[in-house]
Design an enzyme around this catalytic site. Structure first.
Site, PDB file in Angstrom:
ATOM      1  N   LYS A  89       0.897  -1.146  -0.028  1.00  0.00           N
ATOM      2  CA  LYS A  89       0.017  -0.059   0.103  1.00  0.00           C
ATOM      3  C   LYS A  89       0.780   1.161   0.066  1.00  0.00           C
ATOM      4  O   LYS A  89       1.888   1.377   0.740  1.00  0.00           O
ATOM      5  CB  LYS A  89      -0.897   0.050   1.319  1.00  0.00           C
ATOM      6  CG  LYS A  89      -1.606   1.090   1.399  1.00  0.00           C
ATOM      7  CD  LYS A  89      -2.910   0.931   0.701  1.00  0.00           C
ATOM      8  CE  LYS A  89      -3.802   2.020   0.209  1.00  0.00           C
ATOM      9  NZ  LYS A  89      -3.411   2.846  -1.109  1.00  0.00           N
ATOM     10  N   GLN A 110       7.313   3.741   3.756  1.00  0.00           N
ATOM     11  CA  GLN A 110       5.988   3.340   3.926  1.00  0.00           C
ATOM     12  C   GLN A 110       5.721   2.081   4.690  1.00  0.00           C
ATOM     13  O   GLN A 110       4.995   2.023   5.353  1.00  0.00           O
ATOM     14  CB  GLN A 110       5.369   3.279   2.568  1.00  0.00           C
ATOM     15  CG  GLN A 110       3.847   3.371   2.459  1.00  0.00           C
ATOM     16  CD  GLN A 110       3.472   4.741   2.143  1.00  0.00           C
ATOM     17  OE1 GLN A 110       3.819   5.468   1.451  1.00  0.00           O
ATOM     18  NE2 GLN A 110       2.287   4.879   2.682  1.00  0.00           N
ATOM     19  N   LYS A 113       5.511   3.305   8.504  1.00  0.00           N
ATOM     20  CA  LYS A 113       4.311   4.124   8.413  1.00  0.00           C
ATOM     21  C   LYS A 113       3.159   3.099   8.724  1.00  0.00           C
ATOM     22  O   LYS A 113       2.592   3.446   9.369  1.00  0.00           O
ATOM     23  CB  LYS A 113       4.315   5.100   7.251  1.00  0.00           C
ATOM     24  CG  LYS A 113       3.211   6.234   7.360  1.00  0.00           C
ATOM     25  CD  LYS A 113       2.847   6.700   6.099  1.00  0.00           C
ATOM     26  CE  LYS A 113       4.324   7.250   5.535  1.00  0.00           C
ATOM     27  NZ  LYS A 113       3.610   8.423   4.234  1.00  0.00           N
ATOM     28  N   LYS A 125       5.279   1.661  -3.162  1.00  0.00           N
ATOM     29  CA  LYS A 125       5.157   3.066  -3.629  1.00  0.00           C
ATOM     30  C   LYS A 125       5.445   3.038  -5.271  1.00  0.00           C
ATOM     31  O   LYS A 125       6.166   2.141  -5.543  1.00  0.00           O
ATOM     32  CB  LYS A 125       6.382   3.931  -3.228  1.00  0.00           C
ATOM     33  CG  LYS A 125       6.376   5.362  -3.178  1.00  0.00           C
ATOM     34  CD  LYS A 125       5.076   5.959  -2.112  1.00  0.00           C
ATOM     35  CE  LYS A 125       4.822   7.365  -2.453  1.00  0.00           C
ATOM     36  NZ  LYS A 125       4.031   7.806  -1.179  1.00  0.00           N
ATOM     37  N   GLY A 164      -2.916   8.233  -4.229  1.00  0.00           N
ATOM     38  CA  GLY A 164      -1.993   9.551  -4.851  1.00  0.00           C
ATOM     39  C   GLY A 164      -0.751   9.861  -4.021  1.00  0.00           C
ATOM     40  O   GLY A 164      -0.558   9.385  -2.975  1.00  0.00           O
ATOM     41  N   ASP A 165      -0.077  10.969  -4.410  1.00  0.00           N
ATOM     42  CA  ASP A 165       1.165  11.460  -3.651  1.00  0.00           C
ATOM     43  C   ASP A 165       1.326  12.690  -4.604  1.00  0.00           C
ATOM     44  O   ASP A 165       0.326  13.239  -5.353  1.00  0.00           O
ATOM     45  CB  ASP A 165       2.507  10.590  -3.914  1.00  0.00           C
ATOM     46  CG  ASP A 165       3.508  10.905  -2.990  1.00  0.00           C
ATOM     47  OD1 ASP A 165       3.332  10.766  -1.756  1.00  0.00           O
ATOM     48  OD2 ASP A 165       4.370  11.829  -3.286  1.00  0.00           O
ATOM     49  N   THR A 208      -4.506  13.403   5.261  1.00  0.00           N
ATOM     50  CA  THR A 208      -3.173  13.536   5.678  1.00  0.00           C
ATOM     51  C   THR A 208      -3.096  14.784   6.247  1.00  0.00           C
ATOM     52  O   THR A 208      -2.211  14.926   7.284  1.00  0.00           O
ATOM     53  CB  THR A 208      -2.308  13.601   4.382  1.00  0.00           C
ATOM     54  OG1 THR A 208      -2.780  12.311   3.581  1.00  0.00           O
ATOM     55  CG2 THR A 208      -0.784  13.548   4.815  1.00  0.00           C
ATOM     56  N   ASN A 239      -2.254  18.891  -1.739  1.00  0.00           N
ATOM     57  CA  ASN A 239      -3.331  18.412  -0.863  1.00  0.00           C
ATOM     58  C   ASN A 239      -3.057  18.465   0.532  1.00  0.00           C
ATOM     59  O   ASN A 239      -3.878  18.755   1.401  1.00  0.00           O
ATOM     60  CB  ASN A 239      -3.242  16.846  -1.338  1.00  0.00           C
ATOM     61  CG  ASN A 239      -4.393  16.044  -0.491  1.00  0.00           C
ATOM     62  OD1 ASN A 239      -3.815  15.554   0.274  1.00  0.00           O
ATOM     63  ND2 ASN A 239      -5.712  16.198  -0.672  1.00  0.00           N
ATOM     64  N   SER A 382      -6.791   5.625   3.604  1.00  0.00           N
ATOM     65  CA  SER A 382      -6.959   4.747   2.442  1.00  0.00           C
ATOM     66  C   SER A 382      -7.392   3.306   2.967  1.00  0.00           C
ATOM     67  O   SER A 382      -7.962   2.684   2.191  1.00  0.00           O
ATOM     68  CB  SER A 382      -5.748   4.549   1.827  1.00  0.00           C
ATOM     69  OG  SER A 382      -5.295   5.798   0.961  1.00  0.00           O
TER      70      SER A 382
HETATM   71  P1  NDP Z   1       0.691  17.844  -4.328  1.00  0.00           P
HETATM   72  O1  NDP Z   1       1.084  17.393  -5.568  1.00  0.00           O
HETATM   73  O2  NDP Z   1      -0.760  18.068  -4.010  1.00  0.00           O
HETATM   74  O3  NDP Z   1       1.289  19.335  -3.872  1.00  0.00           O
HETATM   75  C1  NDP Z   1       2.753  19.102  -3.520  1.00  0.00           C
HETATM   76  C2  NDP Z   1       3.221  20.533  -3.213  1.00  0.00           C
HETATM   77  O4  NDP Z   1       4.485  20.617  -2.807  1.00  0.00           O
HETATM   78  C3  NDP Z   1       3.099  21.698  -4.367  1.00  0.00           C
HETATM   79  O5  NDP Z   1       2.724  22.738  -3.878  1.00  0.00           O
HETATM   80  C4  NDP Z   1       4.518  21.604  -4.937  1.00  0.00           C
HETATM   81  O6  NDP Z   1       4.778  22.820  -5.716  1.00  0.00           O
HETATM   82  C5  NDP Z   1       5.406  21.531  -3.936  1.00  0.00           C
HETATM   83  N1  NDP Z   1       6.629  20.814  -4.042  1.00  0.00           N
HETATM   84  C6  NDP Z   1       6.593  19.397  -4.892  1.00  0.00           C
HETATM   85  N2  NDP Z   1       7.793  19.212  -4.985  1.00  0.00           N
HETATM   86  C7  NDP Z   1       8.646  20.241  -4.675  1.00  0.00           C
HETATM   87  C8  NDP Z   1       9.995  20.696  -4.814  1.00  0.00           C
HETATM   88  N3  NDP Z   1      10.825  19.727  -5.422  1.00  0.00           N
HETATM   89  N4  NDP Z   1      10.294  22.002  -4.429  1.00  0.00           N
HETATM   90  C9  NDP Z   1       9.506  22.624  -3.700  1.00  0.00           C
HETATM   91  N5  NDP Z   1       8.177  22.552  -3.617  1.00  0.00           N
HETATM   92  C10 NDP Z   1       7.709  21.349  -4.088  1.00  0.00           C
HETATM   93  O7  NDP Z   1       1.287  16.693  -3.317  1.00  0.00           O
HETATM   94  P2  NDP Z   1       0.772  16.416  -1.809  1.00  0.00           P
HETATM   95  O8  NDP Z   1       0.267  17.708  -0.928  1.00  0.00           O
HETATM   96  O9  NDP Z   1      -0.150  15.070  -1.781  1.00  0.00           O
HETATM   97  O10 NDP Z   1       2.181  15.820  -1.147  1.00  0.00           O
HETATM   98  C11 NDP Z   1       3.016  16.627  -0.530  1.00  0.00           C
HETATM   99  C12 NDP Z   1       3.929  15.753   0.480  1.00  0.00           C
HETATM  100  O11 NDP Z   1       3.195  14.981   1.337  1.00  0.00           O
HETATM  101  C13 NDP Z   1       4.759  15.017  -0.318  1.00  0.00           C
HETATM  102  O12 NDP Z   1       6.141  14.738   0.510  1.00  0.00           O
HETATM  103  C14 NDP Z   1       4.309  13.372  -0.087  1.00  0.00           C
HETATM  104  O13 NDP Z   1       5.116  12.633  -0.225  1.00  0.00           O
HETATM  105  C15 NDP Z   1       3.530  13.688   1.364  1.00  0.00           C
HETATM  106  N6  NDP Z   1       2.337  12.716   1.463  1.00  0.00           N
HETATM  107  C16 NDP Z   1       1.241  12.988   0.751  1.00  0.00           C
HETATM  108  C17 NDP Z   1       0.040  12.095   1.192  1.00  0.00           C
HETATM  109  C18 NDP Z   1      -1.039  12.345   0.453  1.00  0.00           C
HETATM  110  O14 NDP Z   1      -2.060  11.569   1.094  1.00  0.00           O
HETATM  111  N7  NDP Z   1      -1.164  12.793  -0.741  1.00  0.00           N
HETATM  112  C19 NDP Z   1       0.239  11.134   2.374  1.00  0.00           C
HETATM  113  C20 NDP Z   1       1.470  11.249   3.017  1.00  0.00           C
HETATM  114  C21 NDP Z   1       2.531  12.027   2.654  1.00  0.00           C
HETATM  115  P3  NDP Z   1       4.745  23.119  -7.178  1.00  0.00           P
HETATM  116  O15 NDP Z   1       3.257  22.874  -7.555  1.00  0.00           O
HETATM  117  O16 NDP Z   1       5.412  24.453  -7.367  1.00  0.00           O
HETATM  118  O17 NDP Z   1       5.484  21.862  -7.717  1.00  0.00           O
HETATM  119  O1  2IT Z   2       2.822   8.807   1.535  1.00  0.00           O
HETATM  120  C1  2IT Z   2       1.918   8.251   1.939  1.00  0.00           C
HETATM  121  O2  2IT Z   2       1.598   7.731   2.779  1.00  0.00           O
HETATM  122  C2  2IT Z   2       0.750   8.542   0.655  1.00  0.00           C
HETATM  123  N1  2IT Z   2       1.220   9.037  -0.313  1.00  0.00           N
HETATM  124  C3  2IT Z   2      -0.536   8.049   0.707  1.00  0.00           C
HETATM  125  C4  2IT Z   2      -0.320   6.658   0.566  1.00  0.00           C
HETATM  126  C5  2IT Z   2      -1.905   5.680   0.460  1.00  0.00           C
HETATM  127  O3  2IT Z   2      -1.800   4.719   0.116  1.00  0.00           O
HETATM  128  O4  2IT Z   2      -3.167   6.489   0.706  1.00  0.00           O
END
Ligand code: NDP
Ligand code: 2IT
Length: 450
Positions: A89, A110, A113, A125, A164-165, A208, A239, A382
């Site tokens: 997952k 992961q 976690k 992943k 997603g991520d 998240t 997100n 999830s």
């Molecule tokens: P999104 O794609 O929705 O948003 C990512 C954000 O981070 C954007 O604002 C983006 O800016 C910025 N960003 C991405 N890459 C870079 C970079 N190299 N340098 C600077 N800014 C950056 O992703 P999420 O919000 O889903 O994910 C954000 C973090 O949370 C990640 O580390 C992800 O692994 C983690 N995460 C996400 C989960 C989920 O359920 N979605 C669960 C657990 C962890 P820009 O638009 O300019 O690229």
């Molecule tokens: O980093 C993470 O935990 C995620 N991007 C969410 C993974 C999931 O299966 O919901």
């Protein structure tokens, strides 16, 4: 304890040029030292050597056609790291920076976690170096269809369940799901993060960010504090950042920043959530457009600030939530946060803090919640989506959110109790790594050599 050193050295030789993976592996293995010293069974069963090796890594070519009719080629990945506790997952990341090291570090994190959630899910992943920026909706769809045309043969609701991520939200999950259905003829819970009208769970989109705030709430409560009235820094504008900001408002805190890859938005009155959602979830435009709605805010461009640290972490505040990406917070940033009096930091992103910056927070004894614990609310919800899919039910938002709050409280308690058990009550990094590892390692031993 030379075999920790030897295992890490071995990785550098067998998997060259994977700096993010070494960083994640080193942190976990170093934290395990006291456990391995007190309990020889993990060494006897070669668990360390086995746990750093993915069960399976899939790499594939993704060919798709852009709007100009040109054939484009990207790399696709899915890493099935560890299935001791349940089906693989973990999310899919679509970002230009994606490579084998980034997918591997994310898959490794992961494992622990998912173990911390207490739910039956293994670690995996995936993703691609596809860059969604500037792509039309039709291009995103064609890319997702091409990516799933290979991935579908490796996943399933009881084997591997992606989500997603970065760069993958409900729109992309929809296109991926449609293609899976077309190829297999099956309507089943093979992906999570689906939209609500075709199998998604209430509360998953928010989970998240909400979870990272609940984690901060638990850390603060243990110190006799809460979030009410606290000024908060949030990085990222995707997100996780958006729903961190939403929950902070609900709990009476004031989030004053968010950021993207080009710079930091500072709105001292508090980030206007509706504007941020419209910009990022509907218009999908740059963060700078925020200034046309809120002229009193300022955007601190990274181009104008070429120094070591990031502007977002230099703004005075009480609590910080890094919610963008790995290694976005350096020693210079940690020093700025500490000298400005931040007392709590909860990681919404995966490994956003460099190893040396983590040491700064631990030395300063602030309440520091590492990502594998603090952002586990997303994957936990999830799994709640999987449970609803397999029982053909849809739960209320209240039920999902109550479960999420309980899961985050349990994760905090297990990290804090484990940290105390090993004589370092303030060190939730140690607590999270040992508590997560023990669950996976014990299951691996019980399941024999495989
Ligand atoms: P999104 O794609 O929705 O948003 C990512 C954000 O981070 C954007 O604002 C983006 O800016 C910025 N960003 C991405 N890459 C870079 C970079 N190299 N340098 C600077 N800014 C950056 O992703 P999420 O919000 O889903 O994910 C954000 C973090 O949370 C990640 O580390 C992800 O692994 C983690 N995460 C996400 C989960 C989920 O359920 N979605 C669960 C657990 C962890 P820009 O638009 O300019 O690229
Ligand atoms: O980093 C993470 O935990 C995620 N991007 C969410 C993974 C999931 O299966 O919901």
């Amino acid at each position: 304890m030379t075999y920790i050193h030897d295992t890490l050295e071995g990785l550098r030789h067998s998997s060259p040029a994977q700096s993010e993976f070494y960083q994640a592996a080193e942190e976990v293995l170093e934290c395990l030292r006291p456990l391995l010293e007190s309990d020889p069974q993990y060494h006897d069963h070669s668990i360390i050597e086995r746990i750093v090796e993915p069960e399976r890594q899939i790499m594939f070519r993704v060919c798709w056609t852009d709007d100009a009719g040109r054939v484009r080629v990207n790399k696709g990945y899915r890493i099935q790291f560890n299935s001791a506790l349940g089906p693989y997952k973990g999310g899919l990341r679509f970002h230009a920076s994606v490579n084998a090291s980034i997918i591997k570090f994310l898959g490794f994190e992961q494992i622990f976690k998912n173990a911390l959630t207490g739910l039956p899910i293994g670690g995996g992943k995936g993703g691609s170096n596809f860059d969604p920026k500037g792509k039309s909706d039709a291009e995103i769809m064609r890319f997702c269809q091409a990516y799933m045309s290979e991935l579908y043969r490796h996943i399933g609701p009881t084997t591997d369940v992606p989500a997603g991520d970065i760069g993958v939200g409900a729109r992309e999950i929809g296109y991926l799901y449609g293609q899976y259905k077309r190829l297999t003829g099956r309507y089943e819970g093979v992906l999570t993060g689906k939209r609500l009208n075709w199998g998604g769970s209430l509360g998953r989109k928010e989970a998240t960010g909400y979870g990272a705030v609940y984690f901060a709430q638990n850390m603060l409560a243990d110190r006799g504090e809460d979030l009410r009235g606290k000024t908060c820094l949030v990085s990222g504008a995707g997100n996780v950042a958006i729903y961190t900001i939403e929950k902070l408002y609900q709990l009476g805190a004031l989030p004053v920043t968010c950021s993207d890859s080009r710079g930091t938005l500072h709105d001292p009155q508090g980030i206007d959530l509706e504007t941020l959602k419209r910009l990022k979830e509907v218009e999908r435009g740059p963060l700078t457009h925020y200034l046309t709605y809120r002229p009193d805010a300022r955007y601190l461009s990274r181009e104008d600030d070429p120094g070591e640290g990031h502007a977002v972490w230099r703004i005075p505040a009480d609590v910080a939530f890094p919610c963008a990406t790995q290694n976005e917070l350096t020693v210079a940033d940690a020093e700025a946060l500490i000298s400005n009096g931040v007392t709590c930091l909860s990681e919404g992103a995966n490994m956003p803090t460099t190893a040396k910056a983590v040491d700064c927070f631990l030395d300063a004894r602030i309440a520091y919640g590492p990502g594998k614990a603090a952002n586990a609310g997303g994957v936990a919800t999830s799994q709640l989506e999987m449970a609803q899919n397999s029982s053909m039910q849809q739960w209320t938002l209240e039920k999902v959110d109550n479960k999420l709050q309980a899961i985050m409280a349990d994760i905090y308690r297990s990290c804090a109790d484990t940290a105390a058990e090993f004589g370092a009550p303030h060190n939730l990094v140690l607590g999270a790594n040992i508590a997560g590892f023990r669950k996976v390692a014990d299951a691996m031993i019980e399941q024999g050599v495989c």
